[in-house]
Scaffold this motif. Structure first.
Motif, PDB file in Angstrom:
ATOM      1  N   VAL A   3       0.840  -1.192   0.000  1.00  0.00           N
ATOM      2  CA  VAL A   3       0.000   0.000   0.000  1.00  0.00           C
ATOM      3  C   VAL A   3       0.878   1.247   0.000  1.00  0.00           C
ATOM      4  O   VAL A   3       1.891   1.303   0.708  1.00  0.00           O
ATOM      5  N   ALA A   4       0.493   2.238  -0.787  1.00  0.00           N
ATOM      6  CA  ALA A   4       1.169   3.535  -0.776  1.00  0.00           C
ATOM      7  C   ALA A   4       0.336   4.548  -0.017  1.00  0.00           C
ATOM      8  O   ALA A   4      -0.886   4.611  -0.182  1.00  0.00           O
ATOM      9  N   ILE A   5       0.994   5.321   0.837  1.00  0.00           N
ATOM     10  CA  ILE A   5       0.377   6.488   1.464  1.00  0.00           C
ATOM     11  C   ILE A   5       0.973   7.707   0.786  1.00  0.00           C
ATOM     12  O   ILE A   5       2.172   7.980   0.925  1.00  0.00           O
ATOM     13  N   VAL A   6       0.163   8.416   0.010  1.00  0.00           N
ATOM     14  CA  VAL A   6       0.619   9.620  -0.678  1.00  0.00           C
ATOM     15  C   VAL A   6       0.148  10.820   0.131  1.00  0.00           C
ATOM     16  O   VAL A   6      -1.055  11.064   0.259  1.00  0.00           O
ATOM     17  N   VAL A   7       1.099  11.532   0.707  1.00  0.00           N
ATOM     18  CA  VAL A   7       0.793  12.608   1.648  1.00  0.00           C
ATOM     19  C   VAL A   7       0.648  13.921   0.880  1.00  0.00           C
ATOM     20  O   VAL A   7       1.626  14.472   0.377  1.00  0.00           O
ATOM     21  N   ALA A   8      -0.584  14.399   0.764  1.00  0.00           N
ATOM     22  CA  ALA A   8      -0.877  15.625   0.016  1.00  0.00           C
ATOM     23  C   ALA A   8      -1.848  16.486   0.813  1.00  0.00           C
ATOM     24  O   ALA A   8      -2.819  17.023   0.282  1.00  0.00           O
ATOM     25  N   VAL A  51      -3.749  11.183   1.321  1.00  0.00           N
ATOM     26  CA  VAL A  51      -4.048  12.013   2.486  1.00  0.00           C
ATOM     27  C   VAL A  51      -4.160  13.459   2.021  1.00  0.00           C
ATOM     28  O   VAL A  51      -3.220  14.005   1.434  1.00  0.00           O
ATOM     29  N   LEU A  52      -5.304  14.070   2.267  1.00  0.00           N
ATOM     30  CA  LEU A  52      -5.647  15.363   1.678  1.00  0.00           C
ATOM     31  C   LEU A  52      -6.129  16.353   2.736  1.00  0.00           C
ATOM     32  O   LEU A  52      -6.505  15.955   3.842  1.00  0.00           O
ATOM     33  N   PRO A  53      -6.175  17.642   2.367  1.00  0.00           N
ATOM     34  CA  PRO A  53      -6.897  18.593   3.233  1.00  0.00           C
ATOM     35  C   PRO A  53      -8.348  18.149   3.366  1.00  0.00           C
ATOM     36  O   PRO A  53      -8.933  17.614   2.414  1.00  0.00           O
ATOM     37  N   ALA A  54      -8.927  18.354   4.526  1.00  0.00           N
ATOM     38  CA  ALA A  54     -10.275  17.845   4.791  1.00  0.00           C
ATOM     39  C   ALA A  54     -11.285  18.301   3.743  1.00  0.00           C
ATOM     40  O   ALA A  54     -12.176  17.535   3.340  1.00  0.00           O
ATOM     41  N   VAL A 101       5.578   5.360   1.764  1.00  0.00           N
ATOM     42  CA  VAL A 101       5.133   6.717   2.079  1.00  0.00           C
ATOM     43  C   VAL A 101       5.802   7.673   1.102  1.00  0.00           C
ATOM     44  O   VAL A 101       7.030   7.665   0.946  1.00  0.00           O
ATOM     45  N   HIS A 102       4.986   8.511   0.453  1.00  0.00           N
ATOM     46  CA  HIS A 102       5.512   9.402  -0.581  1.00  0.00           C
ATOM     47  C   HIS A 102       4.888  10.778  -0.474  1.00  0.00           C
ATOM     48  O   HIS A 102       3.703  10.921  -0.156  1.00  0.00           O
ATOM     49  N   ASP A 103       5.696  11.798  -0.739  1.00  0.00           N
ATOM     50  CA  ASP A 103       5.198  13.168  -0.744  1.00  0.00           C
ATOM     51  C   ASP A 103       4.377  13.424  -2.005  1.00  0.00           C
ATOM     52  O   ASP A 103       4.846  13.172  -3.118  1.00  0.00           O
ATOM     53  N   GLY A 104       3.180  13.967  -1.823  1.00  0.00           N
ATOM     54  CA  GLY A 104       2.298  14.218  -2.959  1.00  0.00           C
ATOM     55  C   GLY A 104       2.824  15.245  -3.939  1.00  0.00           C
ATOM     56  O   GLY A 104       2.346  15.321  -5.073  1.00  0.00           O
ATOM     57  N   VAL A 105       3.792  16.061  -3.510  1.00  0.00           N
ATOM     58  CA  VAL A 105       4.354  17.088  -4.391  1.00  0.00           C
ATOM     59  C   VAL A 105       5.715  16.671  -4.945  1.00  0.00           C
ATOM     60  O   VAL A 105       6.548  17.499  -5.284  1.00  0.00           O
ATOM     61  N   ARG A 106       5.930  15.366  -5.054  1.00  0.00           N
ATOM     62  CA  ARG A 106       7.088  14.814  -5.775  1.00  0.00           C
ATOM     63  C   ARG A 106       6.560  14.068  -6.994  1.00  0.00           C
ATOM     64  O   ARG A 106       6.457  12.830  -6.980  1.00  0.00           O
ATOM     65  N   PRO A 107       6.224  14.777  -8.080  1.00  0.00           N
ATOM     66  CA  PRO A 107       5.553  14.140  -9.214  1.00  0.00           C
ATOM     67  C   PRO A 107       6.464  13.390 -10.174  1.00  0.00           C
ATOM     68  O   PRO A 107       5.966  12.718 -11.078  1.00  0.00           O
TER      69      PRO A 107
END
Length: 229
Positions: A3-8, A51-54, A101-107
């Motif tokens: 599973v990937a958690i993309v933190v955005a 994972v996003l802003p609410a 776990v990956h940063d959402g702003v690393r495209p």
């Protein structure tokens, strides 16, 4: 099952008026969609938790489908810090072998890089993507140079960072309330357990878009991909 958690979940808008940076467009496509496409194309990830802003969670699955993303995806609202956002994503995972776990702003991470780090974590338990340091690094204290660090031994920590599920959950159980603002790297928490983390060399193109100049560089990188250079 990996599973990937993309933190955005960041709310910073200094790059684009009223829009968080992960929703700014590169070539007409939101940055976070570019990022998710790399996980869509890799072989080793079976499910994605974004994972996003609410305020973005209700409509995001429709946006993902609009851009042709087909892998199973769940969304969750983030926390006030990156570490809290990762913890929110981690709480959704009941069973998995490896969590990336990956940063959402690393495209610009490549599908092959993702697969390499996932496979390394599957063998060793913990692996992260890194890149060489090109500048000379000085340790500074009270505006004075203490020492020059040997550059050959240094690497920049990139993402994804991949771990066995039970290891990452155990590491996050050590996260104290006082330090949540200081933890910008999942590997740090795992290292504190005394676990060896394998470093996989990645591309310097795997930039994190945080400043205005990063956005300009991202446009140039995207153009190079389109032109085949």
């Amino acid at each position: 099952m990996n599973v990937a958690i993309v933190v955005a979940a960041g709310k910073g808008t200094r790059l684009g008026g009223n829009r968080p940076k992960q929703f700014l467009e590169l070539g007409g496509i939101p940055v976070v969609i570019h990022t998710l496409r790399q996980f869509e194309r890799c072989r080793e990830i079976n499910e994605i938790i974004t994972v996003l802003p609410a305020e973005q969670t209700d409509s995001f699955l429709s946006l993902a489908k609009e851009f042709g993303l087909q892998k199973p995806m769940r969304v969750v609202a983030g926390g006030e810090t990156r570490a809290q956002s990762v913890a929110h994503g981690l709480a959704l995972i009941g069973q998995a072998e490896i969590v990336a776990v990956h940063d959402g702003v690393r495209p610009f991470v490549s599908p092959d890089e993702i697969d390499q780090v996932v496979n390394a974590a599957g063998t060793t338990g913990a692996a992260i993507l890194v890149a060489p340091v090109t500048d000379t690094i000085k340790e500074i204290k009270e505006d004075r140079v203490i020492r020059t660090l040997p550059r050959a031994d240094l690497r920049r920590a990139l993402t994804p960072q991949c771990f066995r599920l039970e290891l990452l959950k155990r590491a996050y159980q050590t996260l104290g309330e006082i330090e949540v603002n200081e933890v910008t790297d999942d590997s740090l928490l795992v290292e504190r357990l005394g676990v060896e983390v394998v470093a996989i060399e990645g591309s310097s193109r795997n930039i994190k878009i945080t400043q205005e100049e990063d956005l300009a560089l991202a446009e140039a990188i995207l153009l190079s991909f389109v032109s085949g250079q």
